[in-house]
Design a protein around this motif. Structure first.
Motif, PDB file in Angstrom:
ATOM      1  N   GLY A   1      -7.420  46.575 -48.659  1.00  8.12           N
ATOM      2  CA  GLY A   1      -8.250  47.073 -49.751  1.00  8.12           C
ATOM      3  C   GLY A   1      -7.507  47.682 -50.910  1.00  8.12           C
ATOM      4  O   GLY A   1      -8.137  48.240 -51.824  1.00  8.12           O
ATOM      5  N   ALA A   2      -6.179  47.598 -50.918  1.00  5.19           N
ATOM      6  CA  ALA A   2      -5.431  48.165 -52.047  1.00  5.19           C
ATOM      7  C   ALA A   2      -5.802  47.443 -53.340  1.00  5.19           C
ATOM      8  O   ALA A   2      -5.907  46.220 -53.378  1.00  5.19           O
ATOM      9  CB  ALA A   2      -3.936  48.051 -51.805  1.00  5.19           C
ATOM     10  N   GLN A   3      -5.979  48.236 -54.389  1.00  5.25           N
ATOM     11  CA  GLN A   3      -6.240  47.678 -55.718  1.00  5.25           C
ATOM     12  C   GLN A   3      -4.972  47.629 -56.554  1.00  5.25           C
ATOM     13  O   GLN A   3      -4.943  47.022 -57.620  1.00  5.25           O
ATOM     14  CB  GLN A   3      -7.323  48.501 -56.405  1.00  5.25           C
ATOM     15  CG  GLN A   3      -8.673  48.394 -55.708  1.00  5.25           C
ATOM     16  CD  GLN A   3      -9.607  49.530 -56.086  1.00  5.25           C
ATOM     17  OE1 GLN A   3      -9.521  50.625 -55.544  1.00  5.25           O
ATOM     18  NE2 GLN A   3     -10.499  49.268 -57.026  1.00  5.25           N
ATOM     19  N   ALA A   4      -3.919  48.274 -56.056  1.00  2.00           N
ATOM     20  CA  ALA A   4      -2.594  48.227 -56.676  1.00  2.00           C
ATOM     21  C   ALA A   4      -1.581  48.607 -55.604  1.00  2.00           C
ATOM     22  O   ALA A   4      -1.901  49.329 -54.652  1.00  2.00           O
ATOM     23  CB  ALA A   4      -2.485  49.179 -57.858  1.00  2.00           C
ATOM     24  N   ILE A   5      -0.366  48.085 -55.759  1.00  2.75           N
ATOM     25  CA  ILE A   5       0.711  48.360 -54.808  1.00  2.75           C
ATOM     26  C   ILE A   5       1.912  48.885 -55.581  1.00  2.75           C
ATOM     27  O   ILE A   5       2.243  48.363 -56.650  1.00  2.75           O
ATOM     28  CB  ILE A   5       1.107  47.087 -54.038  1.00  2.75           C
ATOM     29  CG1 ILE A   5      -0.075  46.562 -53.210  1.00  2.75           C
ATOM     30  CG2 ILE A   5       2.308  47.350 -53.122  1.00  2.75           C
ATOM     31  CD1 ILE A   5       0.162  45.181 -52.614  1.00  2.75           C
TER      32      ILE A   5
END
Length: 222
Positions: free
Chosen positions: A65-69
């Motif tokens: 569910g990450a929207q950015a890494i």
């Protein structure tokens, strides 16, 4: 906003988490740690395997569910660039904003690192950006012997002191001093003003770029 941070040392987990939450108050941060990466990269004999599993960690973060890494490690920054091209979410390297600022200032850029495996990736990033910006830069590198071992033994004071000593001895001829690893940032505290003005560290600059880019993306969606 759910942000995944991929670490190669536990030394960056708390500080980067706190900084992200202070700059991006709505951030939900989760961490992935593989502390076998740096020994593998420093040995230079398992780079392909490190690349394979780092890209897999990025895919796992996306599925979680990450929207950015955010890649917290400069040594594997080039794998983060590759992941950014593969995934449908942005993947950031912690040191890119620092490198951009170093190149903007130009002149002699001296890169300090506590791990040999970090020097070349950081130098390559600086060279790429200097060519892109058509800015003249002379890039030098310095390995601070023993500092990383001190950090891994829990002696941050000795780690920082070794870095400060190296800056005093070898940073005088530089226009810009780059502390290549996020874990080195604490060594910048308490430096003499004449040296401090030359020093760039990655955590705050990297998180500010992350904050600004995500705000811009959110604005575009609206």
């Amino acid at each position: 906003m759910k942000i995944a941070v991929i670490h190669t040392t536990p030394a960056t987990i708390a500080s980067l988490g706190d900084l992200i939450r202070s700059e991006i108050p709505n951030a939900e941060v989760f961490n992935l740690l593989d502390d076998s990466i740096l020994p593998d990269m420093n040995g230079g004999y398992r780079v392909d395997w490190v690349r394979e599993r780092w890209l897999e960690y990025a895919q796992i973060a996306r599925k979680n569910g990450a929207q950015a890494i955010l890649s917290a490690c400069s040594t594997v920054g080039e794998f983060a660039q590759e992941a950014n091209e593969m995934l449908d979410i942005p993947v950031y390297r912690i040191d890119e904003a620092m490198a951009c600022e170093a190149v903007r200032r130009g002149g002699v850029i001296c890169v300090f690192a506590t791990l040999a495996s970090t020097l070349e990736p950081t130098a390559r990033l600086l060279k790429r950006l200097s060519q892109k910006q058509t800015q003249f830069c002379e890039i030098r590198t310095v390995l601070v012997e023993g500092a990383y071992d001190a950090l891994m033994q829990g002696d941050r004071a000795l780690h920082d002191e070794k870095i400060r000593r190296a800056l005093a001895e070898q940073g005088a001829q530089a226009n810009v001093i780059v502390l290549a690893q996020a874990s080195m940032a604490s060594a910048a505290d308490g430096l003499p003003d004449e040296i401090c003005a030359q020093v760039l560290t990655s955590p705050r600059l990297g998180i500010e770029k992350l904050r600004d880019d995500l705000a811009a993306l959110d604005g575009e969606k609206r």
